[in-house]
Enzyme design. Sequence first.
Site, PDB file in Angstrom:
ATOM      1  N   SER A  63       1.664  -9.809  -0.803  1.00  0.00           N
ATOM      2  CA  SER A  63       1.314  -8.384  -0.712  1.00  0.00           C
ATOM      3  C   SER A  63       1.625  -7.758   0.645  1.00  0.00           C
ATOM      4  O   SER A  63       1.817  -6.547   0.735  1.00  0.00           O
ATOM      5  CB  SER A  63      -0.173  -8.202  -1.031  1.00  0.00           C
ATOM      6  OG  SER A  63      -0.966  -9.004  -0.179  1.00  0.00           O
TER       7      SER A  63
ATOM      8  N   LYS B 123       0.810  -1.224   0.000  1.00  0.00           N
ATOM      9  CA  LYS B 123       0.000   0.000   0.000  1.00  0.00           C
ATOM     10  C   LYS B 123       0.845   1.276   0.000  1.00  0.00           C
ATOM     11  O   LYS B 123       0.428   2.302  -0.524  1.00  0.00           O
ATOM     12  CB  LYS B 123      -0.954   0.003   1.190  1.00  0.00           C
ATOM     13  CG  LYS B 123      -2.107  -0.964   1.003  1.00  0.00           C
ATOM     14  CD  LYS B 123      -3.287  -0.598   1.887  1.00  0.00           C
ATOM     15  CE  LYS B 123      -4.497  -1.425   1.522  1.00  0.00           C
ATOM     16  NZ  LYS B 123      -4.340  -2.849   1.896  1.00  0.00           N
TER      17      LYS B 123
ATOM     18  N   GLU C 288      -9.672   7.056   3.534  1.00  0.00           N
ATOM     19  CA  GLU C 288     -10.551   6.143   4.250  1.00  0.00           C
ATOM     20  C   GLU C 288      -9.712   4.941   4.649  1.00  0.00           C
ATOM     21  O   GLU C 288      -8.701   4.638   4.030  1.00  0.00           O
ATOM     22  CB  GLU C 288     -11.668   5.684   3.320  1.00  0.00           C
ATOM     23  CG  GLU C 288     -11.295   4.538   2.362  1.00  0.00           C
ATOM     24  CD  GLU C 288     -10.229   4.874   1.324  1.00  0.00           C
ATOM     25  OE1 GLU C 288      -9.974   6.082   1.113  1.00  0.00           O
ATOM     26  OE2 GLU C 288      -9.635   3.944   0.740  1.00  0.00           O
TER      27      GLU C 288
HETATM   28  C1  LIG Z   1      -5.144  -3.841   1.463  1.00  0.00           C
HETATM   29  C2  LIG Z   1      -4.437  -5.102   1.246  1.00  0.00           C
HETATM   30  C3  LIG Z   1      -4.794  -5.975   0.184  1.00  0.00           C
HETATM   31  C4  LIG Z   1      -5.976  -5.745  -0.718  1.00  0.00           C
HETATM   32  O1  LIG Z   1      -5.916  -4.604  -1.505  1.00  0.00           O
HETATM   33  P1  LIG Z   1      -5.654  -4.665  -3.081  1.00  0.00           P
HETATM   34  O2  LIG Z   1      -5.959  -3.294  -3.543  1.00  0.00           O
HETATM   35  O3  LIG Z   1      -6.560  -5.698  -3.659  1.00  0.00           O
HETATM   36  O4  LIG Z   1      -4.237  -5.031  -3.255  1.00  0.00           O
HETATM   37  C5  LIG Z   1      -4.031  -7.120  -0.006  1.00  0.00           C
HETATM   38  N1  LIG Z   1      -2.991  -7.422   0.800  1.00  0.00           N
HETATM   39  C6  LIG Z   1      -2.627  -6.628   1.817  1.00  0.00           C
HETATM   40  C7  LIG Z   1      -1.466  -7.017   2.660  1.00  0.00           C
HETATM   41  C8  LIG Z   1      -3.329  -5.439   2.079  1.00  0.00           C
HETATM   42  O5  LIG Z   1      -2.964  -4.664   3.104  1.00  0.00           O
END
Ligand SMILES: *Cc1c(COP(=O)(O)O)cnc(C)c1O
Length: 380
Positions: free
Chosen positions: A362, A67, A89
């Site tokens: 992610s 993010k 948000e």
């Molecule tokens: C917020 C988040 C997501 C989901 O958001 P996307 O916009 O679909 O990437 C996925 N993994 C983590 C670790 C997050 O914090």
Amino acid sequence: MPALSELEDAFLKAKKDREFQKELSYLQRTYIGRPTPLYFAKRFTEYLGGAKIYLKREDLAHTGAHKINNALGQALLAKKMGKRRLIAETGAGQHGVATATGAALVGLECEIYMGTEDIKRQALNVFRIRLLGAKVTEVPIGSRTLKDAINEALRDWTTNVRTTHYVLGTVFGPHPFPFMVREFQSIIGKETVRQIIEAEGRLPDYLIACVGGGSNALGLFYAFLNLNKSRLPYQVRMIGVEAGGEGIESGRHASRFAGGSIGVFQGCKSYLLQDIDGNVLGTHSVAAGLDYASIGPEHPYLREKDVIQYTYATDEEALSAFELLSKTEGIIPALESAHALAEVMKLAPKLSKEKIIIVNLSGRGDKDVQQVARIKGIEL
Ligand SMILES: *Cc1c(COP(=O)(O)O)cnc(C)c1O
């Protein structure tokens, strides 16, 4: 519309601005810690006994997830536009933390909208956001969760647009947000192309990522989408994994493709979990970052063109992937990322050992440890 047009103009200009790009890439390197590694998960691969599995380590980015790539980009852009205040948000608090971090870095005021329910559930992140110097504003209306926080942030933005930039956290909402967020996240895939060629001398067979709004997925996939259009001898297959919650039949999930239909919501037309009258339905996922009723509008487009395939993983499958990666690799994944890993656990054993899968890790799972303990009935 004037706010969106102003933002689109500013972003298109910044994209071509050498100074802006230089500063962005300097901070990506020295502040976020890019490039993040592409790691061959040898023991995870051996355990599953099929395709080679690589992890793109966004969990090692500053603040522990992808993010920050977007939040930092938008914070720099807002500063360049002469804004003095950022708003955002947040549901689970991850995007709130990333935005507050970006604001602290470039020196802007920051206010984060958060539903009352989420404030209660995410006390640690609320405190973290405050430590970073931002204000957390409670949203006590509607379902008191993420979608209500987005409504409030949009309201604030339209009122204070002269001084304020709204940092949307994923590839969602009105143009230019889906496009701009994708651009800021596409660094993930650009690095991955280079790294996999260096490691294997070729592109992978599969890319897999979890899909909440869809920004880490498009961030990884985008560079490969363009390669697929060119002179490759084979196509890189891409799979997005939504949150199956307690199963599609239970109604307690966030699989917009498996259980939703086309609708218009919060500035874009996309797939949406809605009832027959178009009221937005409640959602459920063990992973807060995937727990949202709609999905970024480019995803239905790419699905329709058969460029990306979508599936889902249930809470239970994600939890077992969470534990398996921890034990085999010493890496505790975010519960969101564990959904992508759950799909790898189904797919890899069916493929030969020459095949290559890249998973977008992610985020890191430190934020989820307490919740997993609670689910397992362990008191901490
Ligand atoms: C917020 C988040 C997501 C989901 O958001 P996307 O916009 O679909 O990437 C996925 N993994 C983590 C670790 C997050 O914090």
